[in-house]
Scaffold this active site. Structure first.
Site, PDB file in Angstrom:
ATOM      1  N   ARG A 104      32.062 -17.441  11.274  1.00 57.18           N
ATOM      2  CA  ARG A 104      30.604 -17.280  11.261  1.00 57.18           C
ATOM      3  C   ARG A 104      30.183 -16.749  12.618  1.00 57.18           C
ATOM      4  O   ARG A 104      30.409 -17.394  13.638  1.00 57.18           O
ATOM      5  CB  ARG A 104      29.967 -18.637  10.984  1.00 57.18           C
ATOM      6  CG  ARG A 104      28.469 -18.686  11.056  1.00 57.18           C
ATOM      7  CD  ARG A 104      28.018 -20.107  10.732  1.00 57.18           C
ATOM      8  NE  ARG A 104      26.686 -20.384  11.194  1.00 57.18           N
ATOM      9  CZ  ARG A 104      26.386 -20.792  12.424  1.00 57.18           C
ATOM     10  NH1 ARG A 104      27.317 -20.952  13.315  1.00 57.18           N
ATOM     11  NH2 ARG A 104      25.141 -21.041  12.757  1.00 57.18           N
ATOM     12  N   THR A 108      24.515 -13.625  14.546  1.00 55.99           N
ATOM     13  CA  THR A 108      23.877 -13.202  13.288  1.00 55.99           C
ATOM     14  C   THR A 108      23.947 -14.282  12.209  1.00 55.99           C
ATOM     15  O   THR A 108      23.256 -14.188  11.205  1.00 55.99           O
ATOM     16  CB  THR A 108      24.590 -11.955  12.730  1.00 55.99           C
ATOM     17  OG1 THR A 108      25.933 -12.329  12.392  1.00 55.99           O
ATOM     18  CG2 THR A 108      24.617 -10.810  13.721  1.00 55.99           C
ATOM     19  N   ASP A 200      36.445 -29.767  16.968  1.00 59.46           N
ATOM     20  CA  ASP A 200      36.933 -28.500  16.421  1.00 59.46           C
ATOM     21  C   ASP A 200      38.321 -28.715  15.825  1.00 59.46           C
ATOM     22  O   ASP A 200      39.297 -28.955  16.551  1.00 59.46           O
ATOM     23  CB  ASP A 200      36.981 -27.437  17.531  1.00 59.46           C
ATOM     24  CG  ASP A 200      37.302 -26.060  16.961  1.00 59.46           C
ATOM     25  OD1 ASP A 200      38.377 -25.906  16.332  1.00 59.46           O
ATOM     26  OD2 ASP A 200      36.482 -25.146  17.116  1.00 59.46           O
ATOM     27  N   ASP A 203      41.142 -26.333  17.106  1.00 65.06           N
ATOM     28  CA  ASP A 203      41.597 -26.661  18.462  1.00 65.06           C
ATOM     29  C   ASP A 203      42.450 -27.923  18.468  1.00 65.06           C
ATOM     30  O   ASP A 203      43.435 -28.016  19.192  1.00 65.06           O
ATOM     31  CB  ASP A 203      40.386 -26.865  19.392  1.00 65.06           C
ATOM     32  CG  ASP A 203      39.820 -25.536  19.876  1.00 65.06           C
ATOM     33  OD1 ASP A 203      40.546 -24.524  19.836  1.00 65.06           O
ATOM     34  OD2 ASP A 203      38.649 -25.512  20.283  1.00 65.06           O
TER      35      ASP A 203
HETATM   36  N1  URA Z   1      34.516 -26.518  12.310  1.00 65.02           N
HETATM   37  C1  URA Z   1      35.147 -27.501  12.974  1.00 65.02           C
HETATM   38  O1  URA Z   1      36.318 -27.385  13.291  1.00 65.02           O
HETATM   39  N2  URA Z   1      34.446 -28.592  13.300  1.00 65.02           N
HETATM   40  C2  URA Z   1      33.170 -28.767  12.983  1.00 65.02           C
HETATM   41  O2  URA Z   1      32.589 -29.807  13.310  1.00 65.02           O
HETATM   42  C3  URA Z   1      32.521 -27.730  12.273  1.00 65.02           C
HETATM   43  C4  URA Z   1      33.220 -26.615  11.944  1.00 65.02           C
END
Ligand code: URA
Length: 209
Positions: A104, A108, A200, A203
């Site tokens: 995403r 935009t 994330d 990550d």
């Molecule tokens: N993607 C992720 O890895 N964590 C989130 O909280 C939202 C999207």
């Protein structure tokens, strides 16, 4: 259809608590994502059709059942979805695996597709898209649309944690797609992270932060 099917099995819930913990390191995080995916696909395949066959056991002929109907493909959304592939393939080793890379754009807010490689016979398969986090729903909606464009009729979406916004977006754009998740969290923050979420997922799976 698609009110989400929320998998509240105690084993899954326990593992999600470990996932959420900021002190859980990458190795354990990766193992947990894979284990949760394995447990979730058990439920997400509950409606696979069966046919009766006869098998000769060492003792007698048994009338027994095997899976019939369309074959399966799993499609992880890159990159965090990759963390779920191991687990789902443990349960369905004959499935094929396609990949979709879509993110995403923070400016935009649109979905940008940067990679797609799907099995050539995908139109004949049932597809389960996997992505640990359903946040805004922008990437999920786009990934589902891309797979529909290939002629796939039966699509499920399997995530570990969903935000209400993402559930709503998929429901609105793709009411035919059943969503499976293991937790529905409160909301998104200003960076579109799920709250309380787990941070994330990409990550944490790959140790990139
Ligand atoms: N993607 C992720 O890895 N964590 C989130 O909280 C939202 C999207």
């Amino acid at each position: 259809m698609n009110n989400p099917i929320i998998m509240d099995h105690p084993l899954i819930q326990h593992k999600i608590s470990l996932l959420r913990d900021k002190n859980t390191g990458s190795k354990e995080f990766r193992e947990l994502v894979s284990e949760i995916a394995m447990l979730m696909v058990f439920e997400a395949t509950r409606d696979l059709p069966l046919k009766e066959v006869e098998i000769e056991t060492p003792v007698a002929i048994a009338k027994t059942k095997v899976i019939s109907g369309s074959k399966l493909a799993f499609v992880p959304v890159l990159r965090a979805g990759l963390g779920m592939v191991d687990g789902v393939l443990k349960m369905v080793p004959a499935a094929k695996v396609g990949h979709i890379g879509v993110y995403r754009d923070p400016e935009t807010k649109q979905a940008i597709e940067y990679y797609s490689k799907l099995p050539v016979d995908i139109a004949k398969r049932d597809v389960i898209i996997v992505d640990p986090m359903l946040a805004t729903g922008v990437t999920a909606v786009d990934a589902i649309a891309k797979i529909k464009e290939k002629g796939v009729k039966n699509i499920k979406f399997m995530c570990i944690i969903a935000a209400p916004e993402g559930l709503e977006a998929v429901k609105k754009e793709h009411p035919d797609v059943q969503i499976y998740c293991a937790a529905c969290d409160q909301c998104l923050d200003e960076h579109a992270y799920i709250v309380p979420g787990l941070g994330d997922a990409g990550d944490r799976i790959f140790g990139t932060k």
